[in-house]
Write a protein that holds these residues in place. Sequence first.
Motif, short mmCIF file in Angstrom:
data_model
loop_
_atom_site.label_atom_id
_atom_site.label_comp_id
_atom_site.label_asym_id
_atom_site.label_seq_id
_atom_site.Cartn_x
_atom_site.Cartn_y
_atom_site.Cartn_z
N TYR A 80 0.78 -1.24 0.00
CA TYR A 80 0.00 0.00 0.00
C TYR A 80 0.81 1.29 0.00
O TYR A 80 0.23 2.37 -0.14
CB TYR A 80 -0.94 0.02 1.21
CG TYR A 80 -0.28 0.45 2.51
CD1 TYR A 80 -0.41 1.76 2.99
CD2 TYR A 80 0.46 -0.45 3.27
CE1 TYR A 80 0.18 2.15 4.18
CE2 TYR A 80 1.06 -0.06 4.45
CZ TYR A 80 0.92 1.23 4.90
OH TYR A 80 1.51 1.61 6.07
N HIS A 81 2.11 1.26 0.14
CA HIS A 81 2.88 2.49 0.33
C HIS A 81 2.73 3.45 -0.85
O HIS A 81 2.73 3.03 -2.01
CB HIS A 81 4.35 2.16 0.57
CG HIS A 81 4.62 1.67 1.95
ND1 HIS A 81 5.55 0.70 2.23
CD2 HIS A 81 4.06 2.01 3.16
CE1 HIS A 81 5.56 0.47 3.53
NE2 HIS A 81 4.68 1.25 4.11
N ARG A 103 -5.95 -3.54 0.85
CA ARG A 103 -7.16 -2.70 0.81
C ARG A 103 -7.48 -2.15 2.20
O ARG A 103 -7.80 -0.97 2.36
CB ARG A 103 -8.34 -3.49 0.27
CG ARG A 103 -9.68 -2.75 0.43
CD ARG A 103 -10.84 -3.52 -0.13
NE ARG A 103 -10.94 -3.34 -1.58
CZ ARG A 103 -11.48 -2.26 -2.16
NH1 ARG A 103 -11.92 -1.26 -1.42
NH2 ARG A 103 -11.56 -2.18 -3.46
N GLY A 104 -7.38 -2.99 3.21
CA GLY A 104 -7.65 -2.54 4.57
C GLY A 104 -6.68 -1.47 5.04
O GLY A 104 -7.07 -0.51 5.71
N LEU A 105 -5.41 -1.61 4.67
CA LEU A 105 -4.40 -0.62 5.07
C LEU A 105 -4.62 0.71 4.37
O LEU A 105 -4.41 1.77 4.96
CB LEU A 105 -3.01 -1.17 4.77
CG LEU A 105 -2.55 -2.30 5.68
CD1 LEU A 105 -1.33 -3.00 5.09
CD2 LEU A 105 -2.24 -1.78 7.08
N ILE A 106 -5.03 0.68 3.11
CA ILE A 106 -5.33 1.93 2.41
C ILE A 106 -6.46 2.67 3.12
O ILE A 106 -6.40 3.88 3.33
CB ILE A 106 -5.69 1.65 0.93
CG1 ILE A 106 -4.47 1.13 0.17
CG2 ILE A 106 -6.23 2.91 0.26
CD1 ILE A 106 -4.79 0.55 -1.19
N ALA A 107 -7.49 1.93 3.50
CA ALA A 107 -8.62 2.55 4.20
C ALA A 107 -8.19 3.09 5.56
O ALA A 107 -8.64 4.17 5.98
CB ALA A 107 -9.75 1.53 4.36
N GLU A 108 -7.35 2.36 6.25
CA GLU A 108 -6.98 2.71 7.61
C GLU A 108 -5.96 3.83 7.69
O GLU A 108 -6.04 4.70 8.58
CB GLU A 108 -6.40 1.47 8.31
CG GLU A 108 -5.95 1.70 9.73
CD GLU A 108 -5.24 0.48 10.30
OE1 GLU A 108 -5.55 0.14 11.45
OE2 GLU A 108 -4.39 -0.12 9.60
N ARG A 109 -4.97 3.82 6.77
CA ARG A 109 -3.83 4.73 6.93
C ARG A 109 -3.28 5.27 5.62
O ARG A 109 -2.19 5.84 5.58
CB ARG A 109 -2.72 4.03 7.72
CG ARG A 109 -2.22 2.73 7.10
CD ARG A 109 -1.24 2.01 8.01
NE ARG A 109 -1.87 1.42 9.17
CZ ARG A 109 -1.20 1.01 10.27
NH1 ARG A 109 0.10 1.11 10.33
NH2 ARG A 109 -1.86 0.48 11.28
N GLU A 111 -4.20 7.86 3.71
CA GLU A 111 -4.06 9.31 3.67
C GLU A 111 -2.82 9.75 4.45
O GLU A 111 -2.03 10.59 3.98
CB GLU A 111 -5.31 9.98 4.25
CG GLU A 111 -6.55 9.86 3.39
CD GLU A 111 -6.57 10.82 2.21
OE1 GLU A 111 -5.61 11.63 2.08
OE2 GLU A 111 -7.54 10.77 1.44
N GLN A 112 -2.64 9.20 5.65
CA GLN A 112 -1.48 9.57 6.46
C GLN A 112 -0.18 9.16 5.78
O GLN A 112 0.81 9.88 5.80
CB GLN A 112 -1.57 8.93 7.84
CG GLN A 112 -2.76 9.41 8.66
CD GLN A 112 -3.96 8.47 8.55
OE1 GLN A 112 -4.24 7.92 7.48
NE2 GLN A 112 -4.67 8.29 9.66
N ASP A 113 -0.18 7.97 5.16
CA ASP A 113 1.02 7.49 4.49
C ASP A 113 1.38 8.38 3.31
O ASP A 113 2.57 8.64 3.06
CB ASP A 113 0.80 6.04 4.02
CG ASP A 113 2.02 5.48 3.32
OD1 ASP A 113 3.02 5.23 4.01
OD2 ASP A 113 1.99 5.33 2.09
#
Length: 319
Positions: A80-81, A103-109, A111-113
């Motif tokens: 996801y990076h 997909r879950g990581l994109i939703a969770e973080r 924007e911050q990444d």
Amino acid sequence: MVKAFASSTDLTEKEQTLEVLADGVYALTAEGDPNVGAVEGEDFLVCFEALATPVAARKWLGKLREYTDKPVRYLVLSHYHAVRVLGASAFDAEVIIAHDNTRGLIAERGEQDWVSELGRMPRLFDGPESIPGLTWPTLTFSDAVTIDLGGDRGALELRYLGRGHTEGDLVAWLPRRRILFAGDLVEAQAALYTGDAFHRDWSTSTLDAVAALGAEALVGGRGAVVHGRDAVDAAIGQTRHFLDVMLREVDAVRKGGGSLKEAFDAAHAALADDYGNWPIFEHCLPFDVARVWEELSGVQRPTIWTAERDREVWDQLQS
């Protein structure tokens, strides 16, 4: 004195090299910048990784178009990076594939990444205004997906081999060619970023699964393409050694009642002779050690990196 933040002063363009690994199999490397690749099907392309912006991705596609004009049917994202995914819109892919966890990581973080990586590596964000928003996969899977390349080209296998660089890394494997696109699970002569990693899984079962494929050519996340079984095994071994040394040094300081800064200094001293000249070593190591420390302290999932947290960790450790 605090060192210049992450890769913020690394503004020199890197020389890109497009290598044809086999008929219809391509890799673009760039002196330690993120690698990308492509595989030809009978009448379509599978592209691997998307770079940080559509502007950067179009430059890669321009080089690829010197070899093939087939349309991109599949865009595969190893994780996801931001520097790997935010250029996706340039490909006009019919299907964007990632692991379920990505997909879950994109939703969770996601924007911050995005904000974090833009601050850490501004040079890689060529034309940041061209990014339309977060990249979302249209197809995800848990274990494996096989893409039939058509004709006599065989298949491309997308596999999840376990937690490592993130909890959603996948690899792209061409069994007929014995070529592996490993994403950031393996780096060839480039330092590891492990700020979102699961070090103990990565250094053991996940890299064991990578090695078991028996690749004879490997495209890592950064660094040159590796050719030959011995060289592939060496790249996997170097990746494992980097992880093992960090785990050993940080754990010793933590168990001895030392501080995070002392753990960073110990890890730096233990790694610098072998890896200190590798691209982004100084950039990565503070974030790596911070994640190793929290993992060994029982924090199962990585704390989200924000631009503010980036600076706090950097100022604490790189002074």
